[in-house]
Design a protein around this motif. Sequence first.
Motif, PDB file in Angstrom:
ATOM      1  N   PHE A 232       0.826  -1.194   0.000  1.00  0.00           N
ATOM      2  CA  PHE A 232       0.000   0.000   0.000  1.00  0.00           C
ATOM      3  C   PHE A 232       0.870   1.257   0.000  1.00  0.00           C
ATOM      4  N   VAL A 233       0.415   2.253  -0.740  1.00  0.00           N
ATOM      5  CA  VAL A 233       1.114   3.530  -0.773  1.00  0.00           C
ATOM      6  C   VAL A 233       0.103   4.635  -0.561  1.00  0.00           C
ATOM      7  N   ASN A 234       0.577   5.841  -0.264  1.00  0.00           N
ATOM      8  CA  ASN A 234      -0.315   6.973  -0.057  1.00  0.00           C
ATOM      9  C   ASN A 234      -0.740   7.524  -1.410  1.00  0.00           C
ATOM     10  N   GLY A 235      -1.639   6.808  -2.066  1.00  0.00           N
ATOM     11  CA  GLY A 235      -2.024   7.130  -3.420  1.00  0.00           C
ATOM     12  C   GLY A 235      -1.907   5.868  -4.258  1.00  0.00           C
ATOM     13  N   LYS A 236      -1.637   6.016  -5.535  1.00  0.00           N
ATOM     14  CA  LYS A 236      -1.521   4.880  -6.433  1.00  0.00           C
ATOM     15  C   LYS A 236      -0.234   4.985  -7.247  1.00  0.00           C
ATOM     16  N   PHE A 237       0.299   3.828  -7.648  1.00  0.00           N
ATOM     17  CA  PHE A 237       1.392   3.844  -8.613  1.00  0.00           C
ATOM     18  C   PHE A 237       0.849   4.337  -9.948  1.00  0.00           C
TER      19      PHE A 237
END
Length: 227
Positions: free
Chosen positions: A45-50
């Motif tokens: 998981f990241v703060n947003g999207k790849f």
Amino acid sequence: MMKGVHFPLSIVATLALATFLVSASDPSPLQDFCVAINNTESAVFVNGKFCKDPKLATANDFFFSGLRIPGNTSNPVGSFVTPANVEQIAGLNTLGISLARIDFAPNGLNPPHTHPRGTEFLIVLEGTLYVGFVTSNGDNNRLFTKVLNKGDVFVFPVGLIHFQLNVGHVNALAVAGLSSQNPGVITIAKAVFGSNPSINPDVLAKAFQVDDKEVEYLQKQFWYNNN
């Protein structure tokens, strides 16, 4: 199930303009938490999207037809929310906005809830809604309410508890613009009495100043999630 409603061009244009005038607020968190990790092979998981290679983008990355479909309001609260955020429209990533369609049966309620990461701009397309929000403790939890008719607009500031109730005798329809690609939602009753695992009844009994048995009863209920 509510029959399809044609959106007047003027209403759609007003909504589109107002939505894009909302300041993008996504430098702040885009999810409930993002635990730091040193081993990137285990990162999910990241703060947003790849982001995909822009050369591989297509028109479908910026398209979603779901808002044309009426939501099924045959549920305990009599409303249904159809989101159009980054999960449905990949092209919204980094743009700081999203939409939602909200269908209401007569007396249908979108229960008290908050969007922790987005201000909401609501416009009524059909019917009559009683709406409101409550300010923070520092402002003595003041309640702001208004009855909205077709074409009316109301704003719910980011993070504040708010609700919408259909006070008309026919189905109602509204569309909301939000100042985040992933505004999130916390339905108050479900979060408090339907958490997983359950909050200790002693905590809730003291907080709400009621008997433990009343809390246990509420925790055993099915809390419908329409968001």
